[in-house]
Design a protein around this motif. Structure first.
Motif, PDB file in Angstrom:
ATOM      1  N   CYS A  37       0.840  -1.192   0.000  1.00  0.00           N
ATOM      2  CA  CYS A  37       0.000   0.000   0.000  1.00  0.00           C
ATOM      3  C   CYS A  37       0.881   1.251   0.000  1.00  0.00           C
ATOM      4  O   CYS A  37       1.766   1.396   0.831  1.00  0.00           O
ATOM      5  CB  CYS A  37      -0.903   0.011   1.235  1.00  0.00           C
ATOM      6  SG  CYS A  37      -1.839   1.552   1.393  1.00  0.00           S
ATOM      7  N   CYS A  40       0.042   3.149   3.597  1.00  0.00           N
ATOM      8  CA  CYS A  40       0.408   2.630   4.917  1.00  0.00           C
ATOM      9  C   CYS A  40       1.412   1.476   4.863  1.00  0.00           C
ATOM     10  O   CYS A  40       1.785   0.915   5.890  1.00  0.00           O
ATOM     11  CB  CYS A  40      -0.846   2.187   5.678  1.00  0.00           C
ATOM     12  SG  CYS A  40      -1.535   0.627   5.094  1.00  0.00           S
ATOM     13  N   HIS A  42       1.049  -1.480   4.034  1.00  0.00           N
ATOM     14  CA  HIS A  42       0.492  -2.794   4.321  1.00  0.00           C
ATOM     15  C   HIS A  42       0.639  -3.685   3.087  1.00  0.00           C
ATOM     16  O   HIS A  42       0.644  -3.203   1.956  1.00  0.00           O
ATOM     17  CB  HIS A  42      -0.988  -2.655   4.705  1.00  0.00           C
ATOM     18  CG  HIS A  42      -1.604  -3.929   5.188  1.00  0.00           C
ATOM     19  ND1 HIS A  42      -1.259  -4.512   6.388  1.00  0.00           N
ATOM     20  CD2 HIS A  42      -2.545  -4.745   4.628  1.00  0.00           C
ATOM     21  CE1 HIS A  42      -1.964  -5.622   6.543  1.00  0.00           C
ATOM     22  NE2 HIS A  42      -2.741  -5.792   5.494  1.00  0.00           N
ATOM     23  N   CYS A  56      -6.403  -1.603  -0.180  1.00  0.00           N
ATOM     24  CA  CYS A  56      -5.600  -2.014   0.977  1.00  0.00           C
ATOM     25  C   CYS A  56      -6.502  -2.603   2.069  1.00  0.00           C
ATOM     26  O   CYS A  56      -7.513  -2.008   2.425  1.00  0.00           O
ATOM     27  CB  CYS A  56      -4.834  -0.810   1.516  1.00  0.00           C
ATOM     28  SG  CYS A  56      -3.934  -1.146   3.043  1.00  0.00           S
ATOM     29  N   CYS A  59      -5.923   0.013   5.483  1.00  0.00           N
ATOM     30  CA  CYS A  59      -6.430   1.383   5.547  1.00  0.00           C
ATOM     31  C   CYS A  59      -7.511   1.682   4.512  1.00  0.00           C
ATOM     32  O   CYS A  59      -8.093   2.767   4.514  1.00  0.00           O
ATOM     33  CB  CYS A  59      -5.286   2.393   5.414  1.00  0.00           C
ATOM     34  SG  CYS A  59      -4.649   2.565   3.733  1.00  0.00           S
ATOM     35  N   HIS A  61      -7.225   2.207   1.329  1.00  0.00           N
ATOM     36  CA  HIS A  61      -6.776   3.040   0.217  1.00  0.00           C
ATOM     37  C   HIS A  61      -6.825   2.258  -1.102  1.00  0.00           C
ATOM     38  O   HIS A  61      -6.396   1.109  -1.151  1.00  0.00           O
ATOM     39  CB  HIS A  61      -5.341   3.522   0.504  1.00  0.00           C
ATOM     40  CG  HIS A  61      -4.798   4.422  -0.554  1.00  0.00           C
ATOM     41  ND1 HIS A  61      -5.240   5.723  -0.735  1.00  0.00           N
ATOM     42  CD2 HIS A  61      -3.843   4.226  -1.486  1.00  0.00           C
ATOM     43  CE1 HIS A  61      -4.573   6.279  -1.734  1.00  0.00           C
ATOM     44  NE2 HIS A  61      -3.729   5.389  -2.203  1.00  0.00           N
TER      45      HIS A  61
HETATM   46 ZN   LIG Z   1      -3.008   0.972   3.340  1.00  0.00          ZN
END
Ligand SMILES: [Zn+2]
Length: 307
Positions: A37, A40, A42, A56, A59, A61
């Motif tokens: 991501c 973040c 991730h 994601c 978060c 996104h």
């Molecule tokens: Zn994220």
């Protein structure tokens, strides 16, 4: 590692059998080390296939797998785009919109034409590296009445093209071509400045238009020629490139207008510089090569040198 590219028609049909396979390939090109991501960091995402987005799991996104490529927000299917890029990059000497329309079974000629235009635009890389080390530079006339054709038919509007090619022993490296309004000093040295790295050894004929080069940070070696026929001996590589270009323009693109000539020069340059790695050109056309690997061009070039 970025995914490889198909090396044959057989591999192509296997790799890109359907939309899901094309989407997976895009994701692998976008995230060679696996999804991450951008917000973040991730590592897990949910794929939203119809919108070509990855969401994601941490978060929420959304990241597009096609941003920055010709495929972004397209209504044409991925499989058709992949086929188009494959055909355009692997067919020498090139592909017409009509051929593309037939091969892809597109209902409208205009769709094929628009796809080709987009792929052609991807053939110019704004960040491409300057030519270096040792470079031949010369200019040539393109078009005008063709000798030997009945009635002196105009195949291409007359234009002046300046070109540069890297000298790699007896072989040619990369090439650059540009339409110029005249053969004045500013036109010619401006072209060299935009395309050749400072410090390079630049070989030209004795034309005075090139004289300012030595004051511009280049090692300039002008060689006076006698009759015009000798130019091919003084600067053999750029003359070979000009010869190939003229054959290609005559054979593939009858009647190129002056307005479009630069676009054709760009296409020729793209094909010429990737002549030994047409399948890698496929990735470049789709815009998959430049996103995460600025060294792609170097890698291609190394392949070419070894090949
Ligand atoms: Zn994220």
């Amino acid at each position: 590692m970025r995914p490889g590219y198909p090396r044959s028609l057989r591999e192509f049909t296997k790799l890109f059998a359907d939309e899901a396979a094309c989407r997976a390939y895009l994701a692998r090109s976008r995230w060679p080390e696996g999804f991450q991501c951008p917000r973040c960091r991730h590592g897990e995402a949910l794929e939203l296939p119809t919108r070509l987005l990855w969401r994601c799991r941490s978060c929420g996104h959304d990241t597009s797998v096609t941003a920055g490529t010709v495929l972004h927000r397209t209504r044409i299917s991925l499989t058709q785009w992949f086929w188009a890029a494959y055909l355009v990059s692997t067919q020498t000497p090139g592909f017409s919109a009509l051929q593309l329309q037939r091969q892809l079974g597109l209902g409208r000629y205009e769709t094929a034409w628009a796809m080709l235009q987009k792929l052609r635009r991807a053939m110019v890389r704004p960040e491409r590296e300057l030519l270096k080390d040792k470079v031949e530079v010369d200019e040539t006339d393109i078009g005008g009445p063709e000798v030997g054709l009945r009635g002196g038919r105009h195949v291409i509007d007359k234009a002046i093209v300046v070109g540069a090619v890297e000298v790699r022993g007896k072989a040619s490296g990369r090439v650059r071509l540009k339409v110029v309004p005249d053969v004045s000093g500013p036109s010619l040295t401006g072209f060299v400045k935009a395309n050749v790295a400072p410090g390079a050894l630049v070989l030209t004929d004795g034309w005075q238009g090139y004289a300012p080069l030595s004051g511009m940070g280049y090692k300039h070696r002008p060689r006076t020629q006698g009759p015009r026929e000798r130019a091919g001996k003084i600067l053999p590589l750029i003359h070979r490139a000009f010869g190939n270009l003229k054959t290609w323009l005559r054979g593939t693109h009858h009647g190129v207008g002056h307005a479009h000539l630069q676009a054709y020069l760009d296409e020729f340059t793209f094909r010429y510089n990737r002549r030994r790695t047409p399948m890698a050109a496929f990735q470049t056309l789709l815009g998959l090569g430049s996103q995460h690997s600025p060294t792609t061009y170097k890698q291609l070039y190394r392949v070419e040198l070894n090949g």
